[in-house]
Write an enzyme that holds these catalytic residues in place. Structure first.
Site, short mmCIF file in Angstrom:
data_model
loop_
_atom_site.label_atom_id
_atom_site.label_comp_id
_atom_site.label_asym_id
_atom_site.label_seq_id
_atom_site.Cartn_x
_atom_site.Cartn_y
_atom_site.Cartn_z
N LEU A 1 -56.21 0.70 26.71
CA LEU A 1 -57.48 1.38 26.99
C LEU A 1 -57.32 2.90 26.92
CD1 LEU A 1 -60.13 0.00 27.51
CD2 LEU A 1 -59.79 0.33 29.94
N SER A 2 -56.11 3.38 26.88
CA SER A 2 -55.83 4.81 26.87
C SER A 2 -55.56 5.31 25.46
CB SER A 2 -54.62 5.11 27.75
OG SER A 2 -54.16 6.43 27.52
N PRO A 3 -56.39 6.24 24.96
CA PRO A 3 -56.11 6.78 23.62
C PRO A 3 -54.84 7.61 23.61
CG PRO A 3 -57.92 7.99 24.65
CD PRO A 3 -57.60 6.82 25.54
N SER B 1 -52.18 7.00 25.34
CA SER B 1 -51.08 6.04 25.26
C SER B 1 -50.84 5.64 23.81
CB SER B 1 -51.40 4.78 26.07
OG SER B 1 -51.32 5.00 27.44
N ASP C 1 -51.36 1.47 28.47
CA ASP C 1 -52.51 0.57 28.52
C ASP C 1 -53.29 0.80 27.24
OD1 ASP C 1 -55.14 -0.51 29.01
OD2 ASP C 1 -54.75 -0.41 31.17
#
Length: 194
Positions: A15-17, A19, A13
């Site tokens: 929104l996930s650093p 990731s 996602d």
């Protein structure tokens, strides 16, 4: 002729650093490591809900750890990552639903652009502190990644169709079946071992 590449799925996602860090490492080294990288846009909110996990930012000690960890990993991995100024608003109020639906339809219809569009969305939110929820923001990311304006608009108009919603839900459910508490929950190298 060497061995066939092993398939590695990255559920992520924007929104996930973590990731993003895993994404960059895997994209950078997939040929060296002989990996067939399968990018799987996923909704981190759905994974968190399914696992009962709380976002690290809601726990003061974890929040401080993540802030420093992300900064140091970004430096080490040479990924230009910076926390958004209004972190809580970006993460908890705005979210990433439309962006992840957009990436889902990009994967379905233009998989060759998925890596570039994903990277542009990460750059917007985690490097330049720009929006990823408004249609113009998503269009700007798609265009910068090489998609025509007209085609990006067509895809964006379809992000709320049952096909796209169901595909994102199926991918998120698949990530949940692996028992993930979050998206790329650990550092990028540890993500390879999960």
């Amino acid at each position: 002729m060497g061995p066939l590449p092993r398939t590695l799925e990255l559920f992520y996602d924007v929104l996930s650093p973590y990731s993003w860090l895993a994404f960059e490492v895997l994209c950078r080294y997939k040929n060296i490591w002989n990996v067939s990288l399968q990018l799987r846009p996923t909704l981190i909110a759905g994974i968190m809900k399914d696992s009962g996990n709380q976002p690290p930012a809601l726990l003061p000690r974890k929040a401080l750890y993540v802030k420093n960890d992300v900064r140091l990993l970004g430096q080490y991995l040479q990924v230009p990552i910076h926390l958004p100024k209004d972190f809580f608003f970006v993460i908890f109020e705005k979210g990433s639903l439309t962006a992840m639906r957009f990436l889902t339809i990009v994967k379905l219809e233009h998989p060759e652009l998925l890596e570039k569009v994903s990277r542009e969305l990460w750059m917007r939110v985690w490097s330049r502190d720009e929006d990823i929820t408004e249609p113009q923001s998503i269009l700007a990311a798609a265009e910068k990644a090489g998609m025509s304006t007209g085609r990006a608009r067509e895809l964006l108009e379809r992000v709320s169709t049952p096909q796209v919603k169901n595909q994102l839900k199926e991918t998120t459910d698949a990530a949940c079946k692996y028992g993930r508490p979050g998206a790329s929950y650990r550092t990028p190298l540890a993500a390879l071992c999960l």
